[in-house]
Design an enzyme around this catalytic site. Structure first.
Site, PDB file in Angstrom:
ATOM      1  N   LYS A  46       0.837  -1.204   0.000  1.00  8.47           N
ATOM      2  CA  LYS A  46       0.000   0.000   0.000  1.00  8.47           C
ATOM      3  C   LYS A  46       0.872   1.255   0.000  1.00  8.47           C
ATOM      4  O   LYS A  46       2.097   1.169   0.137  1.00  8.47           O
ATOM      5  CB  LYS A  46      -0.961  -0.033   1.196  1.00  8.47           C
ATOM      6  CG  LYS A  46      -1.802  -1.318   1.255  1.00  8.47           C
ATOM      7  CD  LYS A  46      -2.767  -1.454   0.079  1.00  8.47           C
ATOM      8  CE  LYS A  46      -3.138  -2.891  -0.267  1.00  8.47           C
ATOM      9  NZ  LYS A  46      -3.932  -3.611   0.691  1.00  8.47           N
TER      10      LYS A  46
HETATM   11  C1  LIG Z   1      -4.881  -4.675   0.972  1.00  8.42           C
HETATM   12  C2  LIG Z   1      -6.350  -4.710   0.839  1.00  8.42           C
HETATM   13  C3  LIG Z   1      -7.179  -5.194   1.857  1.00  8.42           C
HETATM   14  C4  LIG Z   1      -6.679  -5.916   3.077  1.00  8.42           C
HETATM   15  O1  LIG Z   1      -5.711  -5.284   3.779  1.00  8.42           O
HETATM   16  P1  LIG Z   1      -4.762  -6.157   4.732  1.00  8.42           P
HETATM   17  O2  LIG Z   1      -4.022  -5.096   5.470  1.00  8.42           O
HETATM   18  O3  LIG Z   1      -3.894  -6.968   3.833  1.00  8.42           O
HETATM   19  O4  LIG Z   1      -5.609  -6.966   5.611  1.00  8.42           O
HETATM   20  C5  LIG Z   1      -8.545  -5.122   1.683  1.00  8.42           C
HETATM   21  N1  LIG Z   1      -9.079  -4.591   0.596  1.00  8.42           N
HETATM   22  C6  LIG Z   1      -8.325  -4.126  -0.424  1.00  8.42           C
HETATM   23  C7  LIG Z   1      -8.991  -3.532  -1.607  1.00  8.42           C
HETATM   24  C8  LIG Z   1      -6.943  -4.185  -0.336  1.00  8.42           C
HETATM   25  O5  LIG Z   1      -6.213  -3.733  -1.353  1.00  8.42           O
END
Ligand SMILES: *Cc1c(COP(=O)(O)O)cnc(C)c1O
Length: 401
Positions: free
Chosen positions: A204
């Site tokens: 992210k």
């Molecule tokens: C990364 C992501 C998640 C989950 O996040 P985590 O921190 O990996 O649990 C949920 N929804 C979307 C669209 C994502 O890109």
């Protein structure tokens, strides 16, 4: 006359040109962690307090400031923040939650986890996000919430979304895992709305290694979130605890929070760099002309999106090879790519719950053809040139006559 370059081969016995050293592998994404953050993490490790403590509180305060003063709590994933939002909203068995089939499977898994049913609505093929024109038709007396996803960081229209929710008295749980630093109407995602969930997974735009946070409406919700985060416990006095609901083990560590404290101040700079690189992609793909004919570029949004990803749609009807073949050839050329995402409703679990092929044709098309290209702040323009030229050459070589 100039002397020959010192490295010129003088005793070559064959006519092959000197091999150029291979370029280093270019991953699809990579976090940028600075030395100050690394030193800060070492300090936390030496401090004697490594799990949830002062660094988590400090990160939550900074996140709350970032979100215009709204209450924010940090957790050990983005996934659990959405589950907790659903629980705070009282959503469970017998309830429905409207969402998109084109997301990381976490989005709808949490709906199943709390015992409710996801209701998928097809995407808009241009934005690749939930098609708001189709949402109202999916609302039933059992609907309790909408969970929009800002795929690649491109925000779902918040004005229309929140108007629909208000009209039907629904909660909104924004899966903003990918859209930290994106805006709508000049306001930061997270600074307005109902529940907003961010993820700090390493892919992210900022990371805590693993982690996430939930933006809420008031202190009552924030207190509930704290309970759900740690076994339902409420502490009081010097020695009292009470447990009044079933919570889990979702707390962030101070080590992870320290990483986040080094990342958050750099979010704007990271995203500005992502925007520059995205602009380079548009410019360089345009310069390729016919070589990339049929390739579908993302919406060229330089107002709202944080450019979490740069995803192209492959022209499957014009190619002799599959997406997997193209990914393998990119990998052979030293370039990592990704798939975000295979559609959720075609996974075995979801098929067993009644969904089938053809239910959401636009999402299925995107799920088959989208290819995520490298995009991260430490990339250079030369890296973008390399990706575009490599992909264009592969498409040219495998185009149907
Ligand atoms: C990364 C992501 C998640 C989950 O996040 P985590 O921190 O990996 O649990 C949920 N929804 C979307 C669209 C994502 O890109």
């Amino acid at each position: 006359m100039s002397a020959p370059a010192p490295s010129a081969p003088v005793n070559r016995t064959d006519s092959t040109p000197a091999a150029r050293p291979p370029l280093p592998f270019l991953p699809m994404t990579r976090p940028t962690i600075d030395e100050e953050t690394i030193a800060g993490v070492a300090e936390v490790l030496r401090s004697g307090w490594i799990t949830s403590g002062p660094k988590v509180k400090e990160l939550e305060a900074k996140l709350s400031e970032y979100c215009g003063g709204r209450p924010v709590r940090a957790f050990n994933s983005g996934t659990c923040t959405m589950e907790i939002a659903l629980r705070i909203a009282g959503i469970g068995p017998g309830h429905e939650v409207i969402t998109t089939p084109l997301s990381w499977v976490a989005t709808s898994n949490v709906v199943l986890t709390v015992g409710a049913r996801p209701v998928f609505v097809d995407i808009d093929p241009v934005t690749r996000n939930i098609d708001l024109d189709r949402v109202e038709a999916a609302i039933t007396p059992a609907t309790r919430a909408i969970m929009p996803v800002d795929l690649a960081g491109l925000p779902v229209d918040r004005d229309r979304l929140n108007a629909i929710a208000k009209r039907h008295n629904l909660r909104v749980i924004e899966d903003a895992a990918q859209s930290m630093g994106s805006t709508w109407g000049g306001r930061r995602i997270g600074s307005f709305g109902d529940f907003v969930s961010f993820s700090f997974h390493p892919n992210k735009n900022i990371t805590t290694i693993e982690g996430g946070c939930l933006v809420m409406n008031d202190e009552r919700e924030a207190k509930l979130a704290e309970q759900y985060r740690l076994q339902g416990v409420i502490r009081s006095g010097m020695d009292q605890i009470e447990v009044s609901l079933i919570g889990g083990k979702f707390n962030l560590t101070d080590v992870a929070a320290r990483v986040g404290l080094g990342q958050l101040p750099r979010l704007a700079e990271f995203n500005a760099r992502r925007r520059e690189l995205a602009r380079a992609y548009f410019e360089l793909f345009a310069a390729q002309g016919a070589a990339v004919e049929g390739l579908q570029l993302p919406p060229a949004d330089f107002t709202n999106t944080n450019w979490h990803m740069f995803q192209v749609g492959l022209p499957e009807q014009k190619l002799k090879v599959s997406r997997a073949d193209i990914m393998a050839r990119m990998q052979e050329a030293g370039i990592g790519t990704g798939v975000h995402y295979p559609v959720i409703h075609r996974f075995a679990l979801y098929r067993s719950l009644g969904w089938k092929d053809g239910d959401f044709p636009h999402a299925e098309n995107a799920g088959r053809n989208l290819l995520t290209l490298p995009l991260f702040p430490a990339m250079t323009r030369a890296d973008v040139v390399r990706v575009v030229e490599t992909l264009a050459a592969i498409l040219q070589a495998h185009r149907l006559p």
